[in-house]
Write a protein that holds these residues in place. Structure first.
Motif, short mmCIF file in Angstrom:
data_model
loop_
_atom_site.label_atom_id
_atom_site.label_comp_id
_atom_site.label_asym_id
_atom_site.label_seq_id
_atom_site.Cartn_x
_atom_site.Cartn_y
_atom_site.Cartn_z
N HIS A 179 47.08 32.44 40.28
CA HIS A 179 46.16 31.31 40.57
C HIS A 179 45.53 30.93 39.34
O HIS A 179 45.51 29.78 38.95
CB HIS A 179 45.17 31.82 41.56
CG HIS A 179 44.14 30.59 41.79
ND1 HIS A 179 44.49 29.50 42.69
CD2 HIS A 179 42.87 30.49 41.29
CE1 HIS A 179 43.50 28.75 42.54
NE2 HIS A 179 42.54 29.08 41.93
N LEU A 188 38.51 37.00 44.22
CA LEU A 188 38.33 35.67 43.24
C LEU A 188 38.03 34.49 44.64
O LEU A 188 38.84 34.11 45.18
CB LEU A 188 39.44 35.23 42.43
CG LEU A 188 39.38 33.84 41.78
CD1 LEU A 188 38.40 33.88 40.53
CD2 LEU A 188 40.68 33.38 41.34
N THR A 189 36.71 33.90 44.21
CA THR A 189 36.63 32.60 45.14
C THR A 189 36.56 31.53 43.86
O THR A 189 35.86 31.37 43.10
CB THR A 189 35.01 32.87 45.64
OG1 THR A 189 35.06 33.92 46.38
CG2 THR A 189 34.75 31.52 46.44
N ASP A 190 37.20 30.43 44.29
CA ASP A 190 37.52 29.27 43.56
C ASP A 190 37.34 28.21 44.46
O ASP A 190 38.20 27.63 45.05
CB ASP A 190 38.77 29.26 42.97
CG ASP A 190 38.96 27.93 41.78
OD1 ASP A 190 38.06 27.57 41.61
OD2 ASP A 190 40.03 27.78 41.38
N GLY A 191 36.14 27.56 44.41
CA GLY A 191 35.88 26.29 45.55
C GLY A 191 35.99 26.94 46.97
O GLY A 191 35.42 28.00 47.24
N HIS A 207 35.63 38.13 52.61
CA HIS A 207 36.49 37.83 51.38
C HIS A 207 37.51 38.72 51.13
O HIS A 207 38.74 38.45 50.35
CB HIS A 207 35.54 37.93 50.08
CG HIS A 207 34.54 36.76 49.85
ND1 HIS A 207 34.92 35.40 49.70
CD2 HIS A 207 33.22 36.82 50.35
CE1 HIS A 207 33.77 34.77 49.84
NE2 HIS A 207 32.56 35.44 50.07
N TYR A 219 33.77 30.94 33.97
CA TYR A 219 33.46 31.89 35.07
C TYR A 219 32.15 32.56 35.30
O TYR A 219 31.49 32.42 34.39
CB TYR A 219 34.87 32.95 34.88
CG TYR A 219 34.43 33.91 33.80
CD1 TYR A 219 33.83 35.07 33.97
CD2 TYR A 219 34.87 33.70 32.52
CE1 TYR A 219 33.62 36.03 33.13
CE2 TYR A 219 34.61 34.40 31.51
CZ TYR A 219 33.97 35.50 31.61
OH TYR A 219 34.00 36.44 30.75
N ARG A 220 31.91 33.19 36.52
CA ARG A 220 30.94 34.10 36.85
C ARG A 220 31.30 35.27 37.39
O ARG A 220 31.98 35.26 38.30
CB ARG A 220 29.76 33.14 37.60
CG ARG A 220 28.41 33.62 37.99
CD ARG A 220 27.83 32.92 38.93
NE ARG A 220 28.21 32.90 40.28
CZ ARG A 220 28.14 31.81 40.94
NH1 ARG A 220 28.20 30.52 40.41
NH2 ARG A 220 28.90 31.64 42.01
N SER A 244 39.56 31.55 48.47
CA SER A 244 39.20 33.16 48.37
C SER A 244 40.33 33.96 48.43
O SER A 244 41.29 34.00 49.28
CB SER A 244 38.16 33.72 49.28
OG SER A 244 37.70 34.83 48.95
N MET A 272 40.18 34.47 32.30
CA MET A 272 39.48 33.36 32.43
C MET A 272 38.93 33.26 30.95
O MET A 272 38.98 32.33 30.33
CB MET A 272 38.14 33.50 33.44
CG MET A 272 38.56 33.72 34.83
SD MET A 272 39.74 32.39 35.39
CE MET A 272 38.30 31.08 35.70
N ILE A 285 45.51 36.51 42.20
CA ILE A 285 44.57 36.27 41.36
C ILE A 285 45.10 35.72 40.05
O ILE A 285 44.81 34.89 39.38
CB ILE A 285 43.47 37.29 41.31
CG1 ILE A 285 42.68 37.37 42.59
CG2 ILE A 285 42.43 36.78 40.05
CD1 ILE A 285 41.86 38.59 42.73
N LEU A 292 38.12 29.32 30.12
CA LEU A 292 37.54 28.61 31.42
C LEU A 292 36.17 29.15 31.61
O LEU A 292 36.06 30.35 31.54
CB LEU A 292 38.67 29.05 32.56
CG LEU A 292 40.18 28.36 32.20
CD1 LEU A 292 41.14 28.81 33.13
CD2 LEU A 292 40.12 26.72 32.26
#
Length: 50
Positions: free
Chosen positions: A50, A34-37, A25, A8-9, A40, A1, A47, A6
């Motif tokens: 994606h 990875l959670t994106d919206g 998860h 990210y957290r 998961s 990322m 990952i 981009l």
């Protein structure tokens, strides 16, 4: 990322005391995921794609 510039957290998760939320998860109880919206993803290759 970071290399892609981009946002990210990063969040820590307790591995020893994994609970139902962790398994929701990552069904194998591992990390990472990875959670994106609403998505998961728990497999490293997926990952990266994606």
């Amino acid at each position: 990322m970071e290399e892609a510039g981009l946002p990210y957290r990063v969040e820590s998760v307790p591995f020893r005391d994994r609970n139902a939320a962790h398994f929701a998860h990552q069904p194998f109880g591992q990390v990472p995921w990875l959670t994106d919206g609403d998505i998961s993803i728990f497999e490293s290759g997926a990952i990266l794609l994606h």
